[in-house]
Design a protein around this motif. Structure first.
Motif, PDB file in Angstrom:
ATOM      1  N   ALA B  54       0.837  -1.209   0.000  1.00 12.45           N
ATOM      2  CA  ALA B  54       0.000   0.000   0.000  1.00 12.45           C
ATOM      3  C   ALA B  54       0.869   1.254   0.000  1.00 12.45           C
ATOM      4  O   ALA B  54       0.537   2.252  -0.626  1.00 12.45           O
ATOM      5  N   TYR B  57       1.843   1.868  -3.399  1.00 14.87           N
ATOM      6  CA  TYR B  57       0.694   2.078  -4.287  1.00 14.87           C
ATOM      7  C   TYR B  57       0.110   3.479  -4.058  1.00 14.87           C
ATOM      8  O   TYR B  57      -0.296   4.153  -4.994  1.00 14.87           O
ATOM      9  N   CYS B  58       0.109   3.922  -2.804  1.00 18.78           N
ATOM     10  CA  CYS B  58      -0.458   5.244  -2.468  1.00 18.78           C
ATOM     11  C   CYS B  58       0.645   6.301  -2.441  1.00 18.78           C
ATOM     12  O   CYS B  58       1.810   5.986  -2.318  1.00 18.78           O
ATOM     13  N   ALA B  64      -1.746   4.959   2.923  1.00 18.78           N
ATOM     14  CA  ALA B  64      -1.293   3.563   2.947  1.00 18.78           C
ATOM     15  C   ALA B  64      -1.869   2.847   4.160  1.00 18.78           C
ATOM     16  O   ALA B  64      -2.303   1.695   4.071  1.00 18.78           O
ATOM     17  N   LEU B  67      -5.642   2.360   3.514  1.00 15.46           N
ATOM     18  CA  LEU B  67      -5.915   1.353   2.486  1.00 15.46           C
ATOM     19  C   LEU B  67      -5.574  -0.056   2.975  1.00 15.46           C
ATOM     20  O   LEU B  67      -6.347  -1.001   2.771  1.00 15.46           O
ATOM     21  N   SER B  68      -4.427  -0.193   3.644  1.00 14.76           N
ATOM     22  CA  SER B  68      -4.050  -1.533   4.102  1.00 14.76           C
ATOM     23  C   SER B  68      -5.011  -2.014   5.194  1.00 14.76           C
ATOM     24  O   SER B  68      -5.333  -3.198   5.268  1.00 14.76           O
ATOM     25  N   PHE B 100      -7.228  -2.373  -3.584  1.00 14.69           N
ATOM     26  CA  PHE B 100      -6.386  -1.296  -4.115  1.00 14.69           C
ATOM     27  C   PHE B 100      -7.021  -0.697  -5.372  1.00 14.69           C
ATOM     28  O   PHE B 100      -7.100   0.513  -5.510  1.00 14.69           O
TER      29      PHE B 100
END
Lengths: 296, 211
Positions: B54, B57-58, B64, B67-68, B100
């Motif tokens: 994450a 990705y972020c 992060a 999201l995680s 994601f």
């Protein structure tokens, strides 16, 4: 024999495969030999390797510290606590235990109340423990607690089931859900499975024809996923392993369709074509396809 | 129930590097029954890998975390439905990918501004302490790579991270994201070429800080 002329651009793809460790030992060896003769390619390969190693170092540095991780886990536990009130997908075993214990607690509480009342009642009352319910005397045999309230539709047709799936279904589906009608129909499960498989097949075909997910299809996907989960639980409750297994195979397809909302139409089509090819035999066996609608 | 033990993952390993031992299977089965302690143990085994995915990705660290954690919420809600048809890691990775790819509606995850995020490099580097400068250089490098990754399309970025963090093959990435091996290979090639051009010949390792 003349040696083939080296063109750097032709090696770009294989150099990436090399640093990504996608080549066999032989291929790696051969490619390294070919690249060694070209300084430009060697320099490009060095840059790619450097980038890869930089990324690996960056991954290492992104590893959270223990201090941060302790806080992270605490915050996550808080989020899960907050989400506990939301409906969760639970297996049958998890449903039964709380119900059993809460019933046991209810029975125990009722028994204690009955005994307490009976102890203090005058001797000219009927023999045996009695309870006062709604202003009228009832025997202890009637002290068994009432089952949990059912969904309004379920309540009317309870006689069709003895597995308890209706109570669970009513709890799982908070609003009126048409699948309740299907589940409560007196017909055998294979018929239900056939109807469901046909619905899934028609739905997937229409998604393929449209080349993407419209809003209505997204809603439909969620509906079919819920329906699939409910019928799967019913199969599980009846110990119908064969049908349960088939529904378990369908579920990820529907789940993926539901979750593919933000991806492009091409990606959805490509993905679905592949999944439908995989699952088509299953759908054909379960449903009764009408030729024309069979996904291509 | 919480007495179930589990193997600790090695440092810098992705989800796939964690062996599924009998203890872990028992742990997962216990968590499936709603045991919170067992679920916490699962998070301590796989959580950091999910977080690092994450993180790359972020764009922002707070995203992060969010999201995680969203991934783990989904895992908690659907764990009972896990049927052991694939390994737990594969199943978890599917949830990671779906979460994601569906996260971009969140306004905080959208692309805003152009400034390079150096990830608190100056704060975390304790000047004058041994290794402090290296930490700072590593953070600058990580920030530069994340900045470059940010400009990749979501799927390409995710495929690239899965390749390098999880060490998946093109085929495994294709299976995880529901595309062909060729598509995965092409996307990773494009991502690599893009990052290579953005980071320059030093691969981003020239941070401008004298070592």
């Amino acid at each position: 024999m003349r040696r083939r002329r080296h063109v750097c651009g032709e090696y770009a793809g294989r150099m990436v495969d090399l640093i990504n460790r996608e080549l066999t030992a032989d291929e790696e060896h051969k490619l390294s030999d070919e690249l060694r003769a070209c300084p430009a390619c060697m320099s490009e390969l060095a840059a790619l390797r450097s980038m890869r190693s930089a990324f690996q170092s960056a991954l290492e540095s992104a590893r959270p510290t223990d201090e941060y991780w302790t806080g992270y886990e605490r915050r996550l536990r808080e989020r899960i606590d907050a989400a506990e009130g939301q409906p969760m997908l639970q297996p049958a075993a998890v449903w039964r235990w709380p119900t059993f214990w809460s019933w046991s607690a209810g029975i125990a509480a009722a028994a204690i109340s009955v005994l307490a009342v009976a102890t203090w009642l005058p001797r000219d009352r009927p023999h045996g423990p009695v309870a006062l319910v709604g202003g009228q005397q009832q025997t202890a045999a009637l002290a068994r607690p009432a089952p949990p309230p059912l969904h309004p539709r379920a309540a009317g047709r309870r006689s069709h089931r003895s597995s308890g799936i209706l109570a669970r279904t009513a709890k799982a589906v908070s609003s009126d859900h048409p699948v309740l009608d299907m589940l409560m129909a007196p017909g055998p499960l294979p018929l239900l499975m056939k109807q469901h498989a046909e619905s899934v097949r028609i739905f997937l075909t229409s998604v393929l024809k449209e080349g993407g997910l419209s809003n209505s299809n997204r809603v439909r996907a969620r509906f079919l996923l819920t329906q699939n989960q409910l019928i799967r639980r019913e199969a599980e409750a009846r110990g119908d392993l064969a049908n349960q297994e088939q529904l378990v195979r369908l579920e990820p397809v529907l789940l993926d369709v539901v979750h593919m909302g933000s991806t492009g139409a091409d990606a959805i089509s490509e993905y679905l074509q592949q999944r439908i090819r995989d699952e088509e035999p299953l759908l054909l066996v379960l449903g009764s396809p009408s030729g024309e609608d069979t996904p291509q | 129930m919480s007495s179930v033990s589990a193997a600790k993952p090695k440092e810098s390993e992705g989800m796939s590097g964690i062996p599924a031992t009998g203890d872990q299977e028992r742990l997962i089965r216990t968590a499936q029954l709603g045991d919170r302690d067992a679920f916490s143990r699962l998070i301590s085994i796989y959580g950091k890998s999910v977080y690092i995915l994450a993180r790359f990705y972020c764009r922002k660290s707070e995203d992060a975390e969010d999201l995680s954690q969203e991934v783990w919420l989904r895992v908690w809600r659907s764990l009972a439905g896990f049927r052991w048809q694939a390994s737990f890691q594969t199943w978890l990775r599917q949830i990671v990918v779906h979460t994601f790819l569906n996260c971009r509606r969140s306004s905080s995850l959208e692309r805003t501004g152009r400034q390079v995020e150096y990830d608190g490099a100056v704060d975390s580097a304790e000047f004058g302490t041994p290794g402090g400068e290296q930490v700072m250089i590593a953070n600058i490098l990580a920030g530069r790579i994340r900045e470059a990754l940010r400009d990749l399309p979501d799927r390409q970025r995710l495929m690239f991270i899965l390749k390098h963090q999880e060490g998946l093959t093109y085929q495994e990435i294709g299976n995880t994201l529901g595309c062909s091996t060729g598509t995965a290979k092409k996307a990773i090639f494009r991502a690599t070429q893009f990052l290579r051009s953005r980071l320059g010949p030093s691969g981003g390792q020239d941070t401008g800080v004298e070592r």
